[in-house]
Design a protein around this motif. Sequence first.
Motif, mmCIF file in Angstrom:
data_model
loop_
_atom_site.group_PDB
_atom_site.id
_atom_site.type_symbol
_atom_site.label_atom_id
_atom_site.label_comp_id
_atom_site.label_asym_id
_atom_site.label_seq_id
_atom_site.Cartn_x
_atom_site.Cartn_y
_atom_site.Cartn_z
ATOM 1 N N ALA A 43 0.833 -1.195 0.000
ATOM 2 C CA ALA A 43 0.000 0.000 0.000
ATOM 3 C C ALA A 43 0.873 1.252 0.000
ATOM 4 O O ALA A 43 1.989 1.246 0.525
ATOM 5 C CB ALA A 43 -0.917 0.003 1.220
ATOM 6 N N GLU A 44 0.351 2.315 -0.587
ATOM 7 C CA GLU A 44 1.099 3.577 -0.579
ATOM 8 C C GLU A 44 1.271 4.083 0.842
ATOM 9 O O GLU A 44 2.315 4.610 1.212
ATOM 10 C CB GLU A 44 0.363 4.610 -1.423
ATOM 11 N N ASP A 45 0.233 3.909 1.652
ATOM 12 C CA ASP A 45 0.269 4.301 3.064
ATOM 13 C C ASP A 45 0.367 3.038 3.908
ATOM 14 O O ASP A 45 -0.647 2.470 4.324
ATOM 15 C CB ASP A 45 -0.989 5.101 3.423
ATOM 16 N N LEU A 46 1.583 2.569 4.147
ATOM 17 C CA LEU A 46 1.759 1.325 4.890
ATOM 18 C C LEU A 46 1.294 1.449 6.330
ATOM 19 O O LEU A 46 0.750 0.497 6.895
ATOM 20 C CB LEU A 46 3.236 0.898 4.847
ATOM 21 N N GLN A 47 1.500 2.618 6.945
ATOM 22 C CA GLN A 47 1.042 2.805 8.320
ATOM 23 C C GLN A 47 -0.482 2.745 8.384
ATOM 24 O O GLN A 47 -1.063 2.145 9.287
ATOM 25 C CB GLN A 47 1.533 4.141 8.870
ATOM 26 N N ASP A 85 -2.788 0.090 10.401
ATOM 27 C CA ASP A 85 -3.845 0.502 11.323
ATOM 28 C C ASP A 85 -5.171 -0.173 10.970
ATOM 29 O O ASP A 85 -5.929 -0.574 11.850
ATOM 30 C CB ASP A 85 -4.017 2.022 11.300
ATOM 31 N N ALA A 86 -5.460 -0.276 9.669
ATOM 32 C CA ALA A 86 -6.723 -0.884 9.239
ATOM 33 C C ALA A 86 -6.777 -2.369 9.594
ATOM 34 O O ALA A 86 -7.795 -2.875 10.074
ATOM 35 C CB ALA A 86 -6.907 -0.697 7.739
ATOM 36 N N ILE A 87 -5.675 -3.076 9.370
ATOM 37 C CA ILE A 87 -5.611 -4.497 9.716
ATOM 38 C C ILE A 87 -5.741 -4.675 11.218
ATOM 39 O O ILE A 87 -6.471 -5.548 11.705
ATOM 40 C CB ILE A 87 -4.293 -5.119 9.206
ATOM 41 N N ARG A 99 -4.077 10.172 10.930
ATOM 42 C CA ARG A 99 -4.173 9.100 9.937
ATOM 43 C C ARG A 99 -5.623 8.742 9.633
ATOM 44 O O ARG A 99 -5.933 8.265 8.539
ATOM 45 C CB ARG A 99 -3.404 7.861 10.419
ATOM 46 N N ALA A 100 -6.516 8.971 10.612
ATOM 47 C CA ALA A 100 -7.934 8.670 10.405
ATOM 48 C C ALA A 100 -8.694 9.853 9.808
ATOM 49 O O ALA A 100 -9.898 9.768 9.572
ATOM 50 C CB ALA A 100 -8.576 8.273 11.737
ATOM 51 N N GLY A 101 -8.016 10.976 9.556
ATOM 52 C CA GLY A 101 -8.671 12.140 8.992
ATOM 53 C C GLY A 101 -9.515 12.907 9.991
ATOM 54 O O GLY A 101 -10.392 13.681 9.594
ATOM 55 N N LEU A 102 -9.256 12.705 11.288
ATOM 56 C CA LEU A 102 -10.015 13.398 12.326
ATOM 57 C C LEU A 102 -9.245 14.579 12.913
ATOM 58 O O LEU A 102 -9.746 15.270 13.794
ATOM 59 C CB LEU A 102 -10.378 12.419 13.453
ATOM 60 N N GLU A 103 -8.059 14.783 12.431
ATOM 61 C CA GLU A 103 -7.226 15.895 12.919
ATOM 62 C C GLU A 103 -6.401 16.382 11.742
ATOM 63 O O GLU A 103 -5.746 15.587 11.052
ATOM 64 C CB GLU A 103 -6.307 15.416 14.049
ATOM 65 N N GLU A 104 -6.426 17.676 11.501
ATOM 66 C CA GLU A 104 -5.661 18.236 10.397
ATOM 67 C C GLU A 104 -4.172 18.247 10.750
ATOM 68 O O GLU A 104 -3.793 18.741 11.816
ATOM 69 C CB GLU A 104 -6.125 19.664 10.091
ATOM 70 N N PRO A 105 -3.334 17.707 9.862
ATOM 71 C CA PRO A 105 -1.894 17.790 10.112
ATOM 72 C C PRO A 105 -1.431 19.244 10.184
ATOM 73 O O PRO A 105 -1.962 20.100 9.476
ATOM 74 C CB PRO A 105 -1.276 17.074 8.901
ATOM 75 N N VAL A 106 -0.490 19.497 11.034
ATOM 76 C CA VAL A 106 0.041 20.848 11.203
ATOM 77 C C VAL A 106 1.432 20.902 10.602
ATOM 78 O O VAL A 106 2.265 20.019 10.843
ATOM 79 C CB VAL A 106 0.098 21.231 12.701
#
Length: 220
Positions: free
Chosen positions: A114-118, A122-124, A157-164
Motif C-alpha cells: 500500500a502507498e500508506d503502509l502505516q 492501522d486498518a488491519i 491518519r484517520a482524517g479526524l485531525e488536520e496535520p500541522v
Amino acid sequence: MSDSTPAGSRLLDLVAVMDRLRSPGGCPWDARQTHSSLLRYLVEESYEVVDAVENGTREELRDELGDLLLQVVFHARVAAEDPAEGFDVDDVADAIVTKLERRHPHVFAGEVAAEDLQGRWDAIKAAEKRRESVLDGIPLQLPALARADKVLGRLQRAGLEEPVSAPPELDEDALGGRLLALVRQAHAAGLDPEAALRTATRRLEGAARAAESARGAAGR
C-alpha cells in the motif's frame, strides 16, 4: 558466537535458566515473583534501553536489551504456571510471528504494498481488535507527552485531525527549548504540566470520539 551457531540458539538457554530459577531448588526471590511484582522492572528496563540508545555504548545497549528480554521470558515463565489460562514462551513467540505475518500481507501474502503502509497496518489492526474507535488501545499509563503524540498520530491518519506544518526553524533543539520553557512557566505558576497535558489530551479524545460517532451515524 561462532558463524556455525544457529541464530536464536542461546534463547533456548535463557528459557532453561529461567525455568531452573523458578523451579524447586532454584532462587527463592525469582520463585515468588508475579506479573504485578515484575512490572516495575519491565518499566525500568525499558527506560534503560532508551538511555543506552541515546547515551550509551553498543556494549551497554546489548546488555540492556538482554535485561529487557529477560523480563519477557520471566513473564512467560510465570504465565506457564497458571493452571487455568497458562501459556509459555513458545505461545508468546507464535502470537507475535502470526501477527507480523498477518500485518505484512505485502511481504507474506503477495499483496501489493500500500502507498500508506502505516494506514494499512492501522486498518488491519482495527479489524483484528474489532475496535470501535481509532483511539482504542492507547495505554492510559503512557507518559502524557508520548500519549498526546500517539493520539494525534492516530487522529491524523484517520482524517479526524488536520496535520500541522512544522515551522521551518523547528528542529529537535528548538522543540526541546520550547517544551522546557513551557515546563518552566508551569512550575512558576504552580501547575503540573503532566496533568495539564493529560487533561487537554482527554478533551481532544472526547471530541474525536464524538466526531467518529457522528461520522458513523451519517454513514448509516
